[in-house]
Design an enzyme around this catalytic site. Structure first.
Site, PDB file in Angstrom:
ATOM      1  N   PRO A  87       0.793  -0.838  -0.409  1.00 49.82           N
ATOM      2  CG  PRO A  87       0.076  -1.018   1.953  1.00 49.82           C
ATOM      3  CD  PRO A  87       1.019  -2.075   1.032  1.00 49.82           C
ATOM      4  CD  GLU A 114       0.713  -5.063  10.332  1.00 49.68           C
ATOM      5  OE1 GLU A 114       0.972  -3.782  10.578  1.00 49.68           O
ATOM      6  OE2 GLU A 114      -0.192  -5.250  10.453  1.00 49.68           O
ATOM      7  NE  ARG A 152      -8.183  -5.438 -20.057  1.00 47.66           N
ATOM      8  CZ  ARG A 152      -9.561  -6.036 -20.920  1.00 47.66           C
ATOM      9  NH1 ARG A 152     -10.009  -7.475 -21.224  1.00 47.66           N
ATOM     10  NH2 ARG A 152      -9.822  -4.754 -21.697  1.00 47.66           N
ATOM     11  CG  ASP A 167     -10.891  -1.933 -22.238  1.00 47.78           C
ATOM     12  OD1 ASP A 167     -12.160  -1.999 -22.595  1.00 47.78           O
ATOM     13  OD2 ASP A 167      -9.994  -3.161 -22.281  1.00 47.78           O
TER      14      ASP A 167
END
Length: 261
Positions: A87, A114, A152, A167
């Site tokens: 993150p 963690e 993709r 897209d």
């Protein structure tokens, strides 16, 4: 493209390789996925994780284990680019996906608990990537998302490469609304122009709707979008008119009362 995935739980990754785009890409040999588990690099009675220094709760993946696994993956794949999922990383977007699709070999390191000892990241990470400003239980789901989005972009994976170019988020724009049969659902009709057969006008209509959708839902994307000066000026006018209308409606429904000192 070769993907090397290092994970605590291989079983969370395997089902995604049996269906949809990834399954087809593997079958057609457009991609190959190699799965590695931290547990394969443990000595007898050794743990993957340990307590944090500093007293905060939550366990951390030990450098000794992670480094042993990553070194083995790099030995098998000398030219790999190593991605740590975190993150704290750079947020994934269509530009980053496109850049990563140009590599031939990617190693995706999935965290748990963690996360990683910082020294592991410093030694081995070419890039840290986050799939968004939220927390999930581990890197397996982000790894699947990363593989799917990159795959993709590889020639031969999607039947019509034109559909990838159209897209949402391609060229930093949201896709226009789309419709299918029937043309009339309880009085809600498909825009007449879309069934007119005039492809030039349809293309212009879809472009305008895409720009308006992006202005309404994700105006921030317009900063990086390739837009003509005329289109950008038109969007400014629409935004200004919308703001004025909103202010007018607000004043009608909630008029400002005179305030006496």
């Amino acid at each position: 493209m070769i993907f090397n995935i290092l994970t605590v739980f291989r079983e969370l990754i395997k089902p995604s390789l049996k269906y949809g785009v990834l399954s087809k890409a593997i079958k057609n040999k457009n991609i190959r996925v190699n799965l590695f588990s931290y547990s394969d690099y443990l000595d007898n009675n050794e743990r993957i994780d340990d307590k944090q220094y500093g007293g905060d709760p939550g366990m951390v993946i030990r450098d000794h284990i992670a480094s042993k696994a990553i070194k083995h993956i790099k030995k098998l794949n000398p030219d790999t680019k190593t991605i740590f999922l975190s993150p704290k990383g750079k947020k994934l977007d269509s530009t980053l996906v496109n850049d990563l699709s140009k590599y031939k070999n990617l190693s995706i390191i999935c965290g748990r608990y963690e996360g990683f000892d910082e020294r592991t990241i410093e030694k081995h990470a070419d890039i840290e990537i986050s799939i968004g400003d939220f927390i999930v239980s581990g890197g397996e789901t982000p790894a699947i998302i990363l593989m799917d989005s990159i795959s993709r972009m590889i020639d031969g994976v999607i039947g019509k490469q034109e559909s990838v170019k159209n897209d949402s988020l391609s060229n930093s724009l949201l896709k226009q609304p789309v419709y299918t049969r029937p043309a009339n659902i309880k009085g809600k009709k498909v825009p007449r122009l879309l069934i007119s057969g005039n492809h030039k006008k349809i293309s212009k209509f879809n472009r305008d709707k895409s720009l308006l959708k992006t202005l309404k839902e994700r105006e921030d994307l317009l900063e990086e979008a390739v837009i003509s000066p005329l289109e950008r000026e038109r969007l400014k006018e629409i935004k200004a008119t919308t703001i004025k209308s909103s202010v007018y409606l607000a004043l009608v429904h909630h008029p400002i009362k005179n305030i006496k000192n």
